[in-house]
Scaffold this motif. Structure first.
Motif, PDB file in Angstrom:
ATOM      1  N   ILE A  29       9.363 -11.938   9.496  1.00 38.73           N
ATOM      2  CA  ILE A  29       9.636 -13.352   9.293  1.00 38.73           C
ATOM      3  C   ILE A  29      10.457 -13.872  10.470  1.00 38.73           C
ATOM      4  N   ASP A  30      10.253 -15.151  10.831  1.00 32.84           N
ATOM      5  CA  ASP A  30      10.947 -15.737  11.976  1.00 32.84           C
ATOM      6  C   ASP A  30      12.411 -16.029  11.679  1.00 32.84           C
ATOM      7  N   SER A  31      12.678 -16.394  10.417  1.00 34.61           N
ATOM      8  CA  SER A  31      14.051 -16.731  10.037  1.00 34.61           C
ATOM      9  C   SER A  31      14.218 -16.543   8.540  1.00 34.61           C
ATOM     10  N   GLY A  32      15.460 -16.616   8.080  1.00 36.03           N
ATOM     11  CA  GLY A  32      15.727 -16.467   6.660  1.00 36.03           C
ATOM     12  C   GLY A  32      15.838 -15.008   6.251  1.00 36.03           C
ATOM     13  N   GLU A  33      15.941 -14.770   4.946  1.00 37.53           N
ATOM     14  CA  GLU A  33      16.092 -13.435   4.409  1.00 37.53           C
ATOM     15  C   GLU A  33      15.071 -13.202   3.304  1.00 37.53           C
ATOM     16  N   SER A  34      14.757 -11.956   3.086  1.00 32.34           N
ATOM     17  CA  SER A  34      13.862 -11.599   1.992  1.00 32.34           C
ATOM     18  C   SER A  34      14.512 -10.520   1.149  1.00 32.34           C
ATOM     19  N   ASN A  35      14.214 -10.539  -0.143  1.00 36.46           N
ATOM     20  CA  ASN A  35      14.743  -9.533  -1.061  1.00 36.46           C
ATOM     21  C   ASN A  35      13.564  -8.887  -1.770  1.00 36.46           C
ATOM     22  N   LEU A  36      12.920  -7.955  -1.063  1.00 33.32           N
ATOM     23  CA  LEU A  36      11.701  -7.356  -1.555  1.00 33.32           C
ATOM     24  C   LEU A  36      11.914  -5.874  -1.835  1.00 33.32           C
ATOM     25  N   PRO A  37      11.107  -5.298  -2.742  1.00 35.09           N
ATOM     26  CA  PRO A  37      11.228  -3.860  -3.009  1.00 35.09           C
ATOM     27  C   PRO A  37      10.716  -3.047  -1.817  1.00 35.09           C
ATOM     28  N   PHE A  38      10.923  -1.736  -1.889  1.00 36.01           N
ATOM     29  CA  PHE A  38      10.402  -0.873  -0.843  1.00 36.01           C
ATOM     30  C   PHE A  38       8.900  -1.090  -0.716  1.00 36.01           C
ATOM     31  N   GLN A  39       8.403  -0.915   0.505  1.00 32.77           N
ATOM     32  CA  GLN A  39       6.982  -1.163   0.774  1.00 32.77           C
ATOM     33  C   GLN A  39       6.086  -0.333  -0.139  1.00 32.77           C
ATOM     34  N   GLU A  40       6.567   0.854  -0.519  1.00 36.42           N
ATOM     35  CA  GLU A  40       5.783   1.719  -1.397  1.00 36.42           C
ATOM     36  C   GLU A  40       5.503   1.063  -2.742  1.00 36.42           C
ATOM     37  N   LYS A  41       6.390   0.164  -3.156  1.00 36.88           N
ATOM     38  CA  LYS A  41       6.229  -0.498  -4.447  1.00 36.88           C
ATOM     39  C   LYS A  41       5.356  -1.751  -4.366  1.00 36.88           C
ATOM     40  N   ILE A  42       4.784  -2.006  -3.207  1.00 40.01           N
ATOM     41  CA  ILE A  42       3.926  -3.171  -3.018  1.00 40.01           C
ATOM     42  C   ILE A  42       2.486  -2.708  -2.835  1.00 40.01           C
ATOM     43  N   GLY A  43       1.594  -3.214  -3.672  1.00 45.22           N
ATOM     44  CA  GLY A  43       0.170  -2.915  -3.550  1.00 45.22           C
ATOM     45  C   GLY A  43      -0.536  -4.070  -2.866  1.00 45.22           C
ATOM     46  N   VAL A  44      -1.380  -3.747  -1.900  1.00 44.20           N
ATOM     47  CA  VAL A  44      -2.020  -4.775  -1.080  1.00 44.20           C
ATOM     48  C   VAL A  44      -3.530  -4.638  -1.147  1.00 44.20           C
ATOM     49  N   VAL A  45      -4.206  -5.735  -1.456  1.00 46.57           N
ATOM     50  CA  VAL A  45      -5.666  -5.775  -1.414  1.00 46.57           C
ATOM     51  C   VAL A  45      -6.081  -6.935  -0.521  1.00 46.57           C
ATOM     52  N   PHE A  46      -6.400  -6.607   0.734  1.00 41.20           N
ATOM     53  CA  PHE A  46      -6.885  -7.615   1.666  1.00 41.20           C
ATOM     54  C   PHE A  46      -8.392  -7.471   1.845  1.00 41.20           C
ATOM     55  N   ASP A  47      -8.947  -8.379   2.624  1.00 37.37           N
ATOM     56  CA  ASP A  47     -10.394  -8.476   2.760  1.00 37.37           C
ATOM     57  C   ASP A  47     -11.000  -7.261   3.453  1.00 37.37           C
ATOM     58  N   GLN A  48     -10.227  -6.561   4.263  1.00 36.34           N
ATOM     59  CA  GLN A  48     -10.738  -5.414   5.000  1.00 36.34           C
ATOM     60  C   GLN A  48      -9.980  -4.142   4.617  1.00 36.34           C
ATOM     61  N   LEU A  49     -10.689  -3.016   4.672  1.00 39.75           N
ATOM     62  CA  LEU A  49     -10.048  -1.743   4.358  1.00 39.75           C
ATOM     63  C   LEU A  49      -9.010  -1.381   5.418  1.00 39.75           C
ATOM     64  N   PRO A  50      -7.806  -0.990   4.998  1.00 33.62           N
ATOM     65  CA  PRO A  50      -6.766  -0.608   5.961  1.00 33.62           C
ATOM     66  C   PRO A  50      -6.773   0.892   6.267  1.00 33.62           C
ATOM     67  N   PHE A  51      -7.863   1.568   5.895  1.00 31.21           N
ATOM     68  CA  PHE A  51      -7.916   3.020   6.032  1.00 31.21           C
ATOM     69  C   PHE A  51      -8.861   3.427   7.164  1.00 31.21           C
ATOM     70  N   PRO A  52      -8.649   4.608   7.754  1.00 25.86           N
ATOM     71  CA  PRO A  52      -9.576   5.107   8.780  1.00 25.86           C
ATOM     72  C   PRO A  52     -10.999   5.202   8.221  1.00 25.86           C
ATOM     73  N   GLY A  53     -11.940   4.584   8.899  1.00 23.41           N
ATOM     74  CA  GLY A  53     -13.297   4.487   8.384  1.00 23.41           C
ATOM     75  C   GLY A  53     -14.046   5.799   8.294  1.00 23.41           C
ATOM     76  N   ASN A  54     -13.610   6.813   9.051  1.00 24.52           N
ATOM     77  CA  ASN A  54     -14.330   8.086   9.050  1.00 24.52           C
ATOM     78  C   ASN A  54     -13.962   8.962   7.853  1.00 24.52           C
ATOM     79  N   LEU A  55     -12.932   8.562   7.111  1.00 23.31           N
ATOM     80  CA  LEU A  55     -12.499   9.356   5.957  1.00 23.31           C
ATOM     81  C   LEU A  55     -13.319   9.022   4.717  1.00 23.31           C
ATOM     82  N   SER A  56     -13.583  10.035   3.919  1.00 25.87           N
ATOM     83  CA  SER A  56     -14.167   9.820   2.599  1.00 25.87           C
ATOM     84  C   SER A  56     -13.035   9.566   1.606  1.00 25.87           C
ATOM     85  N   ILE A  57     -13.366   9.166   0.395  1.00 26.60           N
ATOM     86  CA  ILE A  57     -12.340   8.967  -0.629  1.00 26.60           C
ATOM     87  C   ILE A  57     -11.614  10.281  -0.906  1.00 26.60           C
TER      88      ILE A  57
END
Length: 202
Positions: A29-57
């Motif tokens: 963030i450019d300015s201000g403060e945030s009070n967020l949990p550890f990144q591990e506690k945040i689940g993210v579903v974006f339009d593209q896979l954030p994983f290496p494409g050569n890996l299987s599930i």
């Protein structure tokens, strides 16, 4: 904010995805403060896979087990079977719908307190779309989680959101409880009226 599903809407370029990435701590963030949990506690579903494409599930889960201390392999296996995803195929070969399902399965399998969903049902057929929305709603109720869901599909907001936030030019210009919104036409009309006042509606 526990048990809240916040529908985030706005025109293209309003800043919705950027806002989600800030919460996900993917960009600073450019300015201000945030009070967020550890990144591990945040689940993210974006339009593209954030994983290496050569890996299987199967291979990907070996990485995820080490990445998330709260990783639940039983839950992950349940979602993979529910979505009928192949475990031996490189994820780069997945369709858009399959990729979205994998994103969802990962996010729901490490007990995330906050779920950030960017165009969650994009690329999904109507029946799967409803199943996914029901799944998210159940997860929130069972885990006391909070969801921020960016979407252009107002029916998704209408179905599961508890609150709605309207963004324009990087600002929150309308925030309401869903119980105070009579229908989706009211929401569309409110957005148009706000843009009219700013001289930005064509």
């Amino acid at each position: 904010m526990k048990n809240d599903i916040i529908g985030l809407i706005g025109d293209n370029g309003a800043g919705k995805t950027t806002f989600l990435k800030i919460i996900a701590q993917l960009i600073p963030i450019d300015s201000g403060e945030s009070n967020l949990p550890f990144q591990e506690k945040i689940g993210v579903v974006f339009d593209q896979l954030p994983f290496p494409g050569n890996l299987s599930i199967y291979e990907l889960e070996e990485v995820l087990k080490r990445l998330f201390t709260a990783w639940d392999p039983t839950q992950f296996s349940y979602y993979i079977q529910l979505f009928k995803l192949p475990i031996d195929t490189p994820v780069k070969n997945f369709s858009k719908g399959m990729s979205m399902k994998l994103n969802i399965a990962v996010s729901l399998s490490h007990r995330a307190q906050i779920l950030l969903l960017d165009e969650l049902t994009s690329g999904l057929d109507p029946i799967v779309r409803i199943d996914i929305l029901n799944l998210i709603e159940s997860y929130v109720k069972e885990n006391g989680a909070t969801v921020v869901m960016s979407t252009h599909i107002l029916d998704d907001i209408d179905k599961i959101a508890t609150k709605v936030v309207l963004m324009h030019n990087g600002k929150f210009i309308l925030q309401k409880e869903m119980r105070d919104i009579p229908d989706m036409y009211y929401l569309e009309k409110s957005f148009k009226e706000i843009l009219d006042k700013q001289g930005e509606y064509n």
